[in-house]
Design a protein around this motif. Sequence first.
Motif, PDB file in Angstrom:
ATOM      1  N   TYR A  90       0.796  -1.236   0.000  1.00  0.00           N
ATOM      2  CA  TYR A  90       0.000   0.000   0.000  1.00  0.00           C
ATOM      3  C   TYR A  90       0.827   1.283   0.000  1.00  0.00           C
ATOM      4  O   TYR A  90       0.270   2.380  -0.079  1.00  0.00           O
ATOM      5  CB  TYR A  90      -0.959  -0.003   1.202  1.00  0.00           C
ATOM      6  N   GLY A  91       2.144   1.154   0.078  1.00  0.00           N
ATOM      7  CA  GLY A  91       2.995   2.340   0.006  1.00  0.00           C
ATOM      8  C   GLY A  91       2.928   3.220   1.236  1.00  0.00           C
ATOM      9  O   GLY A  91       3.350   4.380   1.205  1.00  0.00           O
ATOM     10  N   LEU A  92       2.394   2.692   2.318  1.00  0.00           N
ATOM     11  CA  LEU A  92       2.274   3.443   3.566  1.00  0.00           C
ATOM     12  C   LEU A  92       2.656   2.544   4.734  1.00  0.00           C
ATOM     13  O   LEU A  92       2.450   1.323   4.682  1.00  0.00           O
ATOM     14  CB  LEU A  92       0.828   3.919   3.769  1.00  0.00           C
ATOM     15  N   ASP A  93       3.187   3.140   5.794  1.00  0.00           N
ATOM     16  CA  ASP A  93       3.434   2.375   7.011  1.00  0.00           C
ATOM     17  C   ASP A  93       2.112   2.145   7.716  1.00  0.00           C
ATOM     18  O   ASP A  93       1.238   3.035   7.737  1.00  0.00           O
ATOM     19  CB  ASP A  93       4.387   3.127   7.933  1.00  0.00           C
ATOM     20  N   VAL A  94       1.967   0.965   8.332  1.00  0.00           N
ATOM     21  CA  VAL A  94       0.702   0.647   8.993  1.00  0.00           C
ATOM     22  C   VAL A  94       0.386   1.655  10.096  1.00  0.00           C
ATOM     23  O   VAL A  94      -0.779   2.008  10.329  1.00  0.00           O
ATOM     24  CB  VAL A  94       0.738  -0.811   9.526  1.00  0.00           C
ATOM     25  N   GLY A  95       1.434   2.195  10.737  1.00  0.00           N
ATOM     26  CA  GLY A  95       1.231   3.184  11.789  1.00  0.00           C
ATOM     27  C   GLY A  95       0.708   4.511  11.267  1.00  0.00           C
ATOM     28  O   GLY A  95       0.005   5.239  11.977  1.00  0.00           O
ATOM     29  N   GLU A  96       1.056   4.849  10.013  1.00  0.00           N
ATOM     30  CA  GLU A  96       0.532   6.080   9.415  1.00  0.00           C
ATOM     31  C   GLU A  96      -0.981   6.004   9.232  1.00  0.00           C
ATOM     32  O   GLU A  96      -1.686   7.006   9.353  1.00  0.00           O
ATOM     33  CB  GLU A  96       1.163   6.316   8.033  1.00  0.00           C
ATOM     34  N   VAL A  97      -1.465   4.803   8.919  1.00  0.00           N
ATOM     35  CA  VAL A  97      -2.879   4.619   8.599  1.00  0.00           C
ATOM     36  C   VAL A  97      -3.708   4.339   9.859  1.00  0.00           C
ATOM     37  O   VAL A  97      -4.807   4.868  10.028  1.00  0.00           O
ATOM     38  CB  VAL A  97      -3.058   3.454   7.595  1.00  0.00           C
ATOM     39  N   PHE A  98      -3.158   3.507  10.737  1.00  0.00           N
ATOM     40  CA  PHE A  98      -3.949   3.019  11.873  1.00  0.00           C
ATOM     41  C   PHE A  98      -3.317   3.344  13.230  1.00  0.00           C
ATOM     42  O   PHE A  98      -3.589   2.657  14.215  1.00  0.00           O
ATOM     43  CB  PHE A  98      -4.134   1.500  11.760  1.00  0.00           C
ATOM     44  N   GLY A  99      -2.492   4.389  13.280  1.00  0.00           N
ATOM     45  CA  GLY A  99      -1.773   4.716  14.513  1.00  0.00           C
ATOM     46  C   GLY A  99      -2.642   4.763  15.765  1.00  0.00           C
ATOM     47  O   GLY A  99      -2.368   4.059  16.753  1.00  0.00           O
ATOM     48  N   PRO A 100      -3.719   5.569  15.783  1.00  0.00           N
ATOM     49  CA  PRO A 100      -4.553   5.667  16.995  1.00  0.00           C
ATOM     50  C   PRO A 100      -5.206   4.330  17.383  1.00  0.00           C
ATOM     51  O   PRO A 100      -5.285   4.003  18.568  1.00  0.00           O
ATOM     52  CB  PRO A 100      -5.616   6.702  16.606  1.00  0.00           C
ATOM     53  N   MET A 154      -7.074 -12.594  21.476  1.00  0.00           N
ATOM     54  CA  MET A 154      -7.644 -13.728  20.743  1.00  0.00           C
ATOM     55  C   MET A 154      -9.036 -14.071  21.263  1.00  0.00           C
ATOM     56  O   MET A 154      -9.902 -14.517  20.512  1.00  0.00           O
ATOM     57  CB  MET A 154      -6.698 -14.928  20.834  1.00  0.00           C
ATOM     58  N   LEU A 155      -9.235 -13.855  22.560  1.00  0.00           N
ATOM     59  CA  LEU A 155     -10.550 -14.121  23.156  1.00  0.00           C
ATOM     60  C   LEU A 155     -11.553 -13.030  22.801  1.00  0.00           C
ATOM     61  O   LEU A 155     -12.764 -13.243  22.851  1.00  0.00           O
ATOM     62  CB  LEU A 155     -10.424 -14.235  24.675  1.00  0.00           C
ATOM     63  N   LEU A 156     -11.039 -11.856  22.430  1.00  0.00           N
ATOM     64  CA  LEU A 156     -11.901 -10.708  22.097  1.00  0.00           C
ATOM     65  C   LEU A 156     -11.600 -10.217  20.683  1.00  0.00           C
ATOM     66  O   LEU A 156     -11.597  -9.014  20.405  1.00  0.00           O
ATOM     67  CB  LEU A 156     -11.675  -9.576  23.117  1.00  0.00           C
ATOM     68  N   GLY A 157     -11.367 -11.170  19.780  1.00  0.00           N
ATOM     69  CA  GLY A 157     -10.937 -10.833  18.426  1.00  0.00           C
ATOM     70  C   GLY A 157     -11.859  -9.877  17.707  1.00  0.00           C
ATOM     71  O   GLY A 157     -11.404  -8.910  17.070  1.00  0.00           O
ATOM     72  N   ASN A 158     -13.160 -10.108  17.789  1.00  0.00           N
ATOM     73  CA  ASN A 158     -14.106  -9.265  17.052  1.00  0.00           C
ATOM     74  C   ASN A 158     -14.037  -7.809  17.485  1.00  0.00           C
ATOM     75  O   ASN A 158     -14.215  -6.899  16.675  1.00  0.00           O
ATOM     76  CB  ASN A 158     -15.536  -9.799  17.206  1.00  0.00           C
ATOM     77  N   GLU A 159     -13.784  -7.591  18.766  1.00  0.00           N
ATOM     78  CA  GLU A 159     -13.635  -6.222  19.271  1.00  0.00           C
ATOM     79  C   GLU A 159     -12.425  -5.539  18.631  1.00  0.00           C
ATOM     80  O   GLU A 159     -12.486  -4.362  18.240  1.00  0.00           O
ATOM     81  CB  GLU A 159     -13.484  -6.247  20.796  1.00  0.00           C
ATOM     82  N   VAL A 160     -11.339  -6.284  18.479  1.00  0.00           N
ATOM     83  CA  VAL A 160     -10.134  -5.725  17.859  1.00  0.00           C
ATOM     84  C   VAL A 160     -10.380  -5.452  16.381  1.00  0.00           C
ATOM     85  O   VAL A 160     -10.040  -4.376  15.868  1.00  0.00           O
ATOM     86  CB  VAL A 160      -8.926  -6.686  18.033  1.00  0.00           C
ATOM     87  N   PHE A 161     -10.968  -6.417  15.675  1.00  0.00           N
ATOM     88  CA  PHE A 161     -11.207  -6.241  14.243  1.00  0.00           C
ATOM     89  C   PHE A 161     -12.078  -5.027  13.984  1.00  0.00           C
ATOM     90  O   PHE A 161     -11.846  -4.270  13.044  1.00  0.00           O
ATOM     91  CB  PHE A 161     -11.879  -7.490  13.651  1.00  0.00           C
ATOM     92  N   GLN A 162     -13.091  -4.836  14.828  1.00  0.00           N
ATOM     93  CA  GLN A 162     -14.022  -3.727  14.666  1.00  0.00           C
ATOM     94  C   GLN A 162     -13.298  -2.389  14.745  1.00  0.00           C
ATOM     95  O   GLN A 162     -13.671  -1.432  14.066  1.00  0.00           O
ATOM     96  CB  GLN A 162     -15.102  -3.799  15.753  1.00  0.00           C
ATOM     97  N   ALA A 163     -12.234  -2.345  15.525  1.00  0.00           N
ATOM     98  CA  ALA A 163     -11.499  -1.102  15.707  1.00  0.00           C
ATOM     99  C   ALA A 163     -10.836  -0.626  14.416  1.00  0.00           C
ATOM    100  O   ALA A 163     -10.560   0.571  14.266  1.00  0.00           O
ATOM    101  CB  ALA A 163     -10.442  -1.283  16.801  1.00  0.00           C
ATOM    102  N   PHE A 164     -10.583  -1.557  13.499  1.00  0.00           N
ATOM    103  CA  PHE A 164      -9.893  -1.191  12.263  1.00  0.00           C
ATOM    104  C   PHE A 164     -10.845  -0.982  11.082  1.00  0.00           C
ATOM    105  O   PHE A 164     -10.406  -0.787   9.957  1.00  0.00           O
ATOM    106  CB  PHE A 164      -8.846  -2.252  11.927  1.00  0.00           C
ATOM    107  N   LEU A 165     -12.140  -1.026  11.338  1.00  0.00           N
ATOM    108  CA  LEU A 165     -13.119  -0.829  10.269  1.00  0.00           C
ATOM    109  C   LEU A 165     -13.582   0.616  10.231  1.00  0.00           C
ATOM    110  O   LEU A 165     -13.792   1.251  11.268  1.00  0.00           O
ATOM    111  CB  LEU A 165     -14.324  -1.736  10.473  1.00  0.00           C
ATOM    112  N   ALA A 166     -13.746   1.099   9.002  1.00  0.00           N
ATOM    113  CA  ALA A 166     -14.319   2.441   8.772  1.00  0.00           C
ATOM    114  C   ALA A 166     -13.577   3.522   9.550  1.00  0.00           C
ATOM    115  O   ALA A 166     -14.171   4.387  10.189  1.00  0.00           O
ATOM    116  CB  ALA A 166     -15.793   2.450   9.136  1.00  0.00           C
ATOM    117  N   VAL A 167     -12.228   3.475   9.470  1.00  0.00           N
ATOM    118  CA  VAL A 167     -11.451   4.500  10.187  1.00  0.00           C
ATOM    119  C   VAL A 167     -11.417   5.799   9.411  1.00  0.00           C
ATOM    120  O   VAL A 167     -11.118   6.843   9.968  1.00  0.00           O
ATOM    121  CB  VAL A 167     -10.000   4.012  10.441  1.00  0.00           C
ATOM    122  N   SER A 168     -11.707   5.741   8.102  1.00  0.00           N
ATOM    123  CA  SER A 168     -11.644   6.952   7.291  1.00  0.00           C
ATOM    124  C   SER A 168     -12.904   7.782   7.457  1.00  0.00           C
ATOM    125  O   SER A 168     -12.933   8.931   7.128  1.00  0.00           O
ATOM    126  CB  SER A 168     -11.444   6.601   5.829  1.00  0.00           C
TER     127      SER A 168
END
Length: 381
Positions: free
Chosen positions: A332-342, A367-381
Amino acid sequence: MAEAAYIHIPFCEQICHYCDFNKFFLQNQPVDDYLQALRLEMKKAMEDQVLNEELKTIFIGGGTPTSLSAKQLDHLMESIHQTLPMQSVVEFTVECNPDQLTMEKLSVLKNAGVNRLSIGVQAFQDSLLQKIGRTHNKETVFQAVERARSLGFENISIDLMYGLPGQMIEEWKETLSVAFSLGVQHMSAYSLIVEPKTVFYNLMRKGKLLLPSQEEEAFMYETVMNEMERHGYHQYELSNFARKGFESKHNLTYWHNNHYYGFGAGAHSYLDGIRRENARPLKKYIEMIYKNNGTAFVSENMLTKEEMMEEEMFLGLRTIRGVSKKRFRDKYGLDVGEVFGPQIEEQLRKGLLSESASHLFLTRKGMLLGNEVFQAFLAVS
Protein backbone atom coordinates in the motif's frame (compact mmCIF):
# COMPACT_ATOMS: atom_id res chain seq x y z
CA MET A 1 -4.27 -13.32 -11.26
CA ALA A 2 -5.45 -15.87 -8.71
CA GLU A 3 -3.22 -18.62 -7.36
CA ALA A 4 -6.12 -20.27 -5.49
CA ALA A 5 -9.41 -21.69 -6.77
CA TYR A 6 -12.51 -22.49 -4.73
CA ILE A 7 -15.22 -24.76 -6.18
CA HIS A 8 -18.63 -24.84 -4.51
CA ILE A 9 -20.78 -27.98 -4.45
CA PRO A 10 -24.04 -26.80 -2.83
CA PHE A 11 -25.77 -30.17 -2.33
CA CYS A 12 -26.46 -31.90 1.00
CA GLU A 13 -28.27 -35.08 1.97
CA GLN A 14 -29.31 -33.33 5.18
CA ILE A 15 -29.14 -29.68 6.23
CA CYS A 16 -27.30 -29.15 9.53
CA HIS A 17 -29.13 -26.99 12.05
CA TYR A 18 -26.34 -24.38 12.24
CA CYS A 19 -25.42 -24.06 8.56
CA ASP A 20 -26.00 -20.84 6.62
CA PHE A 21 -23.83 -21.66 3.60
CA ASN A 22 -25.44 -21.76 0.17
CA LYS A 23 -26.86 -25.29 0.07
CA PHE A 24 -29.77 -27.36 -1.23
CA PHE A 25 -31.26 -30.77 -0.48
CA LEU A 26 -29.69 -33.17 -2.97
CA GLN A 27 -32.88 -34.99 -3.88
CA ASN A 28 -34.39 -33.99 -7.25
CA GLN A 29 -31.76 -31.32 -7.92
CA PRO A 30 -30.21 -30.78 -11.39
CA VAL A 31 -26.81 -32.05 -10.24
CA ASP A 32 -25.51 -33.04 -13.68
CA ASP A 33 -26.61 -29.70 -15.18
CA TYR A 34 -24.83 -27.93 -12.34
CA LEU A 35 -21.61 -29.86 -12.93
CA GLN A 36 -21.75 -28.96 -16.61
CA ALA A 37 -22.25 -25.29 -15.75
CA LEU A 38 -19.24 -25.47 -13.42
CA ARG A 39 -17.16 -26.85 -16.26
CA LEU A 40 -18.18 -23.94 -18.52
CA GLU A 41 -17.38 -21.43 -15.78
CA MET A 42 -13.91 -22.91 -15.25
CA LYS A 43 -13.26 -22.96 -18.99
CA LYS A 44 -14.28 -19.30 -19.28
CA ALA A 45 -12.00 -18.29 -16.41
CA MET A 46 -9.03 -19.86 -18.18
CA GLU A 47 -9.93 -18.14 -21.46
CA ASP A 48 -10.07 -14.81 -19.60
CA GLN A 49 -6.71 -15.56 -17.96
CA VAL A 50 -7.92 -14.76 -14.45
CA LEU A 51 -6.22 -17.85 -13.01
CA ASN A 52 -2.48 -17.98 -12.72
CA GLU A 53 -0.87 -20.71 -14.82
CA GLU A 54 0.92 -21.58 -11.58
CA LEU A 55 -2.29 -22.29 -9.66
CA LYS A 56 -1.21 -23.40 -6.17
CA THR A 57 -4.33 -24.56 -4.34
CA ILE A 58 -7.80 -25.92 -5.10
CA PHE A 59 -10.47 -26.29 -2.45
CA ILE A 60 -13.80 -28.02 -3.13
CA GLY A 61 -16.31 -27.06 -0.44
CA GLY A 62 -20.03 -26.94 0.11
CA GLY A 63 -22.62 -27.96 0.92
CA THR A 64 -21.18 -31.42 0.90
CA PRO A 65 -19.01 -32.37 -2.09
CA THR A 66 -19.12 -36.04 -1.08
CA SER A 67 -22.92 -36.04 -1.41
CA LEU A 68 -22.19 -36.47 -5.13
CA SER A 69 -22.13 -40.03 -6.42
CA ALA A 70 -18.77 -41.56 -7.31
CA LYS A 71 -19.64 -41.11 -10.99
CA GLN A 72 -20.51 -37.44 -10.47
CA LEU A 73 -17.35 -36.88 -8.45
CA ASP A 74 -15.36 -38.46 -11.25
CA HIS A 75 -17.03 -36.15 -13.77
CA LEU A 76 -16.17 -33.12 -11.60
CA MET A 77 -12.54 -34.21 -11.29
CA GLU A 78 -12.30 -34.75 -15.03
CA SER A 79 -13.64 -31.22 -15.64
CA ILE A 80 -11.09 -29.75 -13.24
CA HIS A 81 -8.20 -31.54 -14.91
CA GLN A 82 -9.37 -30.59 -18.40
CA THR A 83 -9.95 -26.90 -17.66
CA LEU A 84 -7.67 -25.73 -14.81
CA PRO A 85 -3.85 -25.57 -14.81
CA MET A 86 -2.94 -28.45 -12.50
CA GLN A 87 0.82 -28.69 -13.01
CA SER A 88 1.75 -26.43 -10.05
CA VAL A 89 -1.04 -27.35 -7.62
CA VAL A 90 0.52 -28.30 -4.28
CA GLU A 91 -2.66 -28.59 -2.20
CA PHE A 92 -5.94 -30.06 -3.48
CA THR A 93 -8.56 -30.25 -0.72
CA VAL A 94 -12.06 -31.74 -0.67
CA GLU A 95 -14.55 -31.31 2.18
CA CYS A 96 -16.16 -34.59 3.22
CA ASN A 97 -18.81 -36.04 5.49
CA PRO A 98 -17.54 -39.13 7.35
CA ASP A 99 -20.54 -41.32 6.47
CA GLN A 100 -20.15 -40.60 2.74
CA LEU A 101 -16.48 -41.55 2.45
CA THR A 102 -16.82 -44.89 0.72
CA MET A 103 -13.76 -46.60 -0.71
CA GLU A 104 -15.13 -45.92 -4.19
CA LYS A 105 -15.40 -42.17 -3.63
CA LEU A 106 -12.04 -42.01 -1.87
CA SER A 107 -10.47 -43.84 -4.83
CA VAL A 108 -11.94 -41.29 -7.24
CA LEU A 109 -10.47 -38.45 -5.17
CA LYS A 110 -7.09 -40.13 -4.77
CA ASN A 111 -6.80 -40.93 -8.47
CA ALA A 112 -7.63 -37.31 -9.32
CA GLY A 113 -4.73 -36.01 -7.25
CA VAL A 114 -6.66 -34.83 -4.20
CA ASN A 115 -4.06 -34.77 -1.42
CA ARG A 116 -5.96 -33.23 1.49
CA LEU A 117 -9.27 -34.19 3.08
CA SER A 118 -11.25 -31.89 5.37
CA ILE A 119 -13.72 -34.02 7.32
CA GLY A 120 -16.70 -32.47 9.10
CA VAL A 121 -16.77 -34.16 12.51
CA GLN A 122 -17.97 -31.42 14.93
CA ALA A 123 -18.34 -33.67 18.00
CA PHE A 124 -17.85 -37.25 19.21
CA GLN A 125 -21.04 -37.64 21.24
CA ASP A 126 -23.72 -39.32 19.11
CA SER A 127 -26.53 -37.56 21.00
CA LEU A 128 -24.93 -34.18 20.38
CA LEU A 129 -24.39 -34.98 16.70
CA GLN A 130 -28.09 -35.79 16.35
CA LYS A 131 -29.01 -32.58 18.12
CA ILE A 132 -27.10 -30.45 15.57
CA GLY A 133 -28.45 -32.33 12.56
CA ARG A 134 -25.43 -34.44 11.61
CA THR A 135 -25.95 -37.83 9.95
CA HIS A 136 -22.79 -39.60 11.12
CA ASN A 137 -21.75 -41.05 14.47
CA LYS A 138 -18.47 -41.43 16.32
CA GLU A 139 -17.69 -44.82 14.79
CA THR A 140 -18.06 -43.62 11.19
CA VAL A 141 -15.39 -40.97 11.79
CA PHE A 142 -12.86 -43.64 12.75
CA GLN A 143 -13.88 -45.76 9.75
CA ALA A 144 -13.54 -42.80 7.37
CA VAL A 145 -10.07 -41.86 8.61
CA GLU A 146 -8.95 -45.51 8.46
CA ARG A 147 -10.20 -45.90 4.87
CA ALA A 148 -8.53 -42.65 3.79
CA ARG A 149 -5.22 -43.72 5.30
CA SER A 150 -5.44 -47.15 3.67
CA LEU A 151 -5.54 -45.40 0.28
CA GLY A 152 -2.53 -43.25 1.07
CA PHE A 153 -4.07 -39.95 2.22
CA GLU A 154 -1.47 -38.38 4.48
CA ASN A 155 -2.98 -34.92 5.04
CA ILE A 156 -6.28 -35.19 6.90
CA SER A 157 -8.04 -32.36 8.69
CA ILE A 158 -11.10 -32.53 10.92
CA ASP A 159 -13.55 -29.78 11.92
CA LEU A 160 -14.79 -29.55 15.50
CA MET A 161 -17.37 -27.25 17.10
CA TYR A 162 -17.86 -25.89 20.61
CA GLY A 163 -20.52 -23.73 22.22
CA LEU A 164 -23.16 -26.13 20.92
CA PRO A 165 -26.65 -26.36 22.46
CA GLY A 166 -26.49 -28.35 25.66
CA GLN A 167 -22.77 -29.05 25.23
CA MET A 168 -20.99 -29.45 28.55
CA ILE A 169 -17.36 -28.52 29.15
CA GLU A 170 -16.59 -32.16 29.96
CA GLU A 171 -18.09 -33.22 26.61
CA TRP A 172 -15.83 -30.73 24.81
CA LYS A 173 -12.80 -32.11 26.64
CA GLU A 174 -13.87 -35.61 25.66
CA THR A 175 -14.26 -34.56 22.02
CA LEU A 176 -10.73 -33.15 22.03
CA SER A 177 -9.34 -36.29 23.66
CA VAL A 178 -10.94 -38.54 21.02
CA ALA A 179 -9.79 -36.18 18.25
CA PHE A 180 -6.17 -36.44 19.41
CA SER A 181 -6.42 -40.23 19.32
CA LEU A 182 -7.06 -40.05 15.56
CA GLY A 183 -3.61 -38.60 14.96
CA VAL A 184 -4.69 -36.40 12.05
CA GLN A 185 -2.44 -33.64 10.73
CA HIS A 186 -4.78 -30.66 11.10
CA MET A 187 -7.78 -29.58 13.18
CA SER A 188 -10.15 -26.64 13.05
CA ALA A 189 -12.22 -25.70 16.10
CA TYR A 190 -15.08 -23.27 15.58
CA SER A 191 -17.46 -21.74 18.08
CA LEU A 192 -21.12 -21.91 17.15
CA ILE A 193 -22.45 -18.72 15.59
CA VAL A 194 -26.23 -18.72 15.33
CA GLU A 195 -26.93 -17.33 11.86
CA PRO A 196 -30.27 -16.12 10.45
CA LYS A 197 -32.27 -18.55 8.30
CA THR A 198 -31.02 -21.59 10.21
CA VAL A 199 -32.90 -24.10 12.37
CA PHE A 200 -30.97 -22.90 15.43
CA TYR A 201 -31.88 -19.27 14.73
CA ASN A 202 -35.58 -20.12 14.64
CA LEU A 203 -35.25 -22.07 17.88
CA MET A 204 -33.36 -19.20 19.51
CA ARG A 205 -36.09 -16.72 18.56
CA LYS A 206 -38.61 -19.00 20.28
CA GLY A 207 -36.44 -19.24 23.39
CA LYS A 208 -35.83 -22.96 22.80
CA LEU A 209 -32.07 -22.93 22.22
CA LEU A 210 -30.07 -23.58 25.38
CA LEU A 211 -26.48 -22.47 24.73
CA PRO A 212 -23.42 -22.48 27.01
CA SER A 213 -22.71 -19.13 28.71
CA GLN A 214 -20.13 -16.72 27.28
CA GLU A 215 -17.82 -17.68 30.14
CA GLU A 216 -18.20 -21.39 29.37
CA GLU A 217 -17.57 -20.78 25.68
CA ALA A 218 -14.44 -18.74 26.45
CA PHE A 219 -13.23 -21.56 28.72
CA MET A 220 -13.83 -24.05 25.88
CA TYR A 221 -11.71 -21.89 23.55
CA GLU A 222 -8.90 -21.59 26.07
CA THR A 223 -9.10 -25.34 26.62
CA VAL A 224 -8.66 -26.09 22.92
CA MET A 225 -5.71 -23.70 22.66
CA ASN A 226 -3.98 -25.30 25.64
CA GLU A 227 -4.71 -28.89 24.64
CA MET A 228 -3.66 -28.43 21.01
CA GLU A 229 -0.31 -27.04 22.09
CA ARG A 230 0.14 -29.86 24.57
CA HIS A 231 -0.48 -32.43 21.82
CA GLY A 232 1.88 -30.92 19.27
CA TYR A 233 -0.55 -28.91 17.14
CA HIS A 234 0.54 -25.31 16.75
CA GLN A 235 -2.09 -22.62 16.40
CA TYR A 236 -1.54 -20.61 13.24
CA GLU A 237 -4.96 -18.92 13.00
CA LEU A 238 -7.67 -18.20 15.56
CA SER A 239 -9.56 -21.42 14.81
CA ASN A 240 -6.90 -23.56 13.14
CA PHE A 241 -4.20 -25.88 14.46
CA ALA A 242 -1.68 -28.02 12.57
CA ARG A 243 1.26 -30.30 12.83
CA LYS A 244 4.30 -28.48 11.46
CA GLY A 245 4.07 -28.17 7.66
CA PHE A 246 0.38 -29.08 7.46
CA GLU A 247 -1.16 -25.61 7.68
CA SER A 248 -3.95 -25.04 5.12
CA LYS A 249 -2.22 -23.26 2.23
CA HIS A 250 -5.58 -22.47 0.62
CA ASN A 251 -7.06 -20.78 3.68
CA LEU A 252 -3.85 -18.81 4.21
CA THR A 253 -4.62 -17.24 0.81
CA TYR A 254 -7.73 -15.67 2.36
CA TRP A 255 -6.03 -14.56 5.57
CA HIS A 256 -3.12 -13.05 3.64
CA ASN A 257 -5.69 -11.11 1.59
CA ASN A 258 -4.37 -12.60 -1.68
CA HIS A 259 -6.33 -13.18 -4.88
CA TYR A 260 -8.61 -16.20 -5.36
CA TYR A 261 -11.32 -17.24 -7.78
CA GLY A 262 -14.57 -18.93 -6.78
CA PHE A 263 -16.60 -21.23 -9.02
CA GLY A 264 -20.20 -22.29 -8.44
CA ALA A 265 -23.47 -21.01 -7.00
CA GLY A 266 -22.87 -18.30 -4.41
CA ALA A 267 -19.06 -18.52 -4.72
CA HIS A 268 -16.95 -15.41 -4.12
CA SER A 269 -13.88 -14.18 -5.99
CA TYR A 270 -11.29 -11.50 -5.20
CA LEU A 271 -9.20 -10.19 -8.08
CA ASP A 272 -7.45 -6.85 -8.65
CA GLY A 273 -9.27 -5.18 -5.78
CA ILE A 274 -12.70 -6.35 -6.95
CA ARG A 275 -14.88 -8.68 -4.88
CA ARG A 276 -17.44 -10.61 -6.89
CA GLU A 277 -20.28 -12.92 -5.89
CA ASN A 278 -22.02 -15.50 -8.07
CA ALA A 279 -25.79 -16.01 -8.18
CA ARG A 280 -26.87 -18.21 -5.26
CA PRO A 281 -30.03 -19.97 -6.54
CA LEU A 282 -29.16 -23.08 -8.59
CA LYS A 283 -31.49 -22.32 -11.47
CA LYS A 284 -30.33 -18.71 -11.74
CA TYR A 285 -26.65 -19.71 -11.57
CA ILE A 286 -27.04 -22.30 -14.34
CA GLU A 287 -29.10 -19.94 -16.51
CA MET A 288 -26.57 -17.11 -16.12
CA ILE A 289 -23.63 -19.35 -17.01
CA TYR A 290 -25.25 -20.21 -20.34
CA LYS A 291 -26.64 -16.73 -20.97
CA ASN A 292 -23.41 -14.89 -20.13
CA ASN A 293 -21.00 -17.31 -21.77
CA GLY A 294 -19.56 -18.74 -18.56
CA THR A 295 -20.01 -16.09 -15.86
CA ALA A 296 -22.67 -15.73 -13.16
CA PHE A 297 -21.68 -12.60 -11.21
CA VAL A 298 -24.57 -10.82 -9.52
CA SER A 299 -22.43 -8.30 -7.63
CA GLU A 300 -19.10 -6.60 -8.17
CA ASN A 301 -17.57 -4.36 -5.54
CA MET A 302 -14.43 -2.37 -6.31
CA LEU A 303 -12.69 -1.83 -2.99
CA THR A 304 -11.15 1.51 -2.15
CA LYS A 305 -7.56 1.59 -0.94
CA GLU A 306 -8.89 2.30 2.58
CA GLU A 307 -11.13 -0.78 2.44
CA MET A 308 -8.23 -2.94 1.21
CA MET A 309 -6.07 -1.78 4.11
CA GLU A 310 -8.86 -2.46 6.60
CA GLU A 311 -9.23 -6.01 5.23
CA GLU A 312 -5.46 -6.47 5.40
CA MET A 313 -5.67 -5.73 9.12
CA PHE A 314 -8.64 -7.82 10.24
CA LEU A 315 -7.76 -10.78 8.03
CA GLY A 316 -4.07 -10.67 8.94
CA LEU A 317 -4.80 -10.38 12.64
CA ARG A 318 -6.70 -13.67 12.46
CA THR A 319 -3.33 -15.35 11.99
CA ILE A 320 -1.18 -15.95 15.03
CA ARG A 321 1.81 -14.35 13.34
CA GLY A 322 -0.26 -11.26 12.63
CA VAL A 323 0.12 -8.41 10.17
CA SER A 324 3.52 -7.96 8.56
CA LYS A 325 4.59 -4.30 8.61
CA LYS A 326 6.84 -4.78 5.57
CA ARG A 327 4.15 -6.56 3.58
CA PHE A 328 1.68 -3.79 4.41
CA ARG A 329 4.12 -1.10 3.28
CA ASP A 330 5.02 -3.00 0.08
CA LYS A 331 1.34 -3.44 -0.84
CA TYR A 332 0.00 0.00 0.00
CA GLY A 333 3.00 2.34 0.01
CA LEU A 334 2.27 3.44 3.57
CA ASP A 335 3.43 2.37 7.01
CA VAL A 336 0.70 0.65 8.99
CA GLY A 337 1.23 3.18 11.79
CA GLU A 338 0.53 6.08 9.42
CA VAL A 339 -2.88 4.62 8.60
CA PHE A 340 -3.95 3.02 11.87
CA GLY A 341 -1.77 4.72 14.51
CA PRO A 342 -4.55 5.67 16.99
CA GLN A 343 -6.30 2.29 16.65
CA ILE A 344 -3.04 0.40 17.20
CA GLU A 345 -2.19 2.50 20.26
CA GLU A 346 -5.62 1.91 21.77
CA GLN A 347 -5.48 -1.86 21.29
CA LEU A 348 -1.92 -1.99 22.66
CA ARG A 349 -3.08 -0.04 25.71
CA LYS A 350 -5.97 -2.45 26.26
CA GLY A 351 -3.58 -5.38 26.09
CA LEU A 352 -5.41 -6.88 23.09
CA LEU A 353 -2.62 -6.26 20.60
CA SER A 354 1.13 -6.75 20.78
CA GLU A 355 3.92 -5.51 18.55
CA SER A 356 7.32 -6.71 17.41
CA ALA A 357 9.78 -5.02 15.06
CA SER A 358 8.18 -6.82 12.12
CA HIS A 359 4.56 -7.66 13.05
CA LEU A 360 1.39 -6.63 14.86
CA PHE A 361 -0.46 -9.55 16.44
CA LEU A 362 -3.20 -10.42 18.92
CA THR A 363 -2.31 -11.19 22.51
CA ARG A 364 -3.91 -14.18 24.22
CA LYS A 365 -6.50 -11.78 25.66
CA GLY A 366 -6.98 -10.29 22.20
CA MET A 367 -7.64 -13.73 20.74
CA LEU A 368 -10.55 -14.12 23.16
CA LEU A 369 -11.90 -10.71 22.10
CA GLY A 370 -10.94 -10.83 18.43
CA ASN A 371 -14.11 -9.26 17.05
CA GLU A 372 -13.64 -6.22 19.27
CA VAL A 373 -10.13 -5.72 17.86
CA PHE A 374 -11.21 -6.24 14.24
CA GLN A 375 -14.02 -3.73 14.67
CA ALA A 376 -11.50 -1.10 15.71
CA PHE A 377 -9.89 -1.19 12.26
CA LEU A 378 -13.12 -0.83 10.27
CA ALA A 379 -14.32 2.44 8.77
CA VAL A 380 -11.45 4.50 10.19
CA SER A 381 -11.64 6.95 7.29
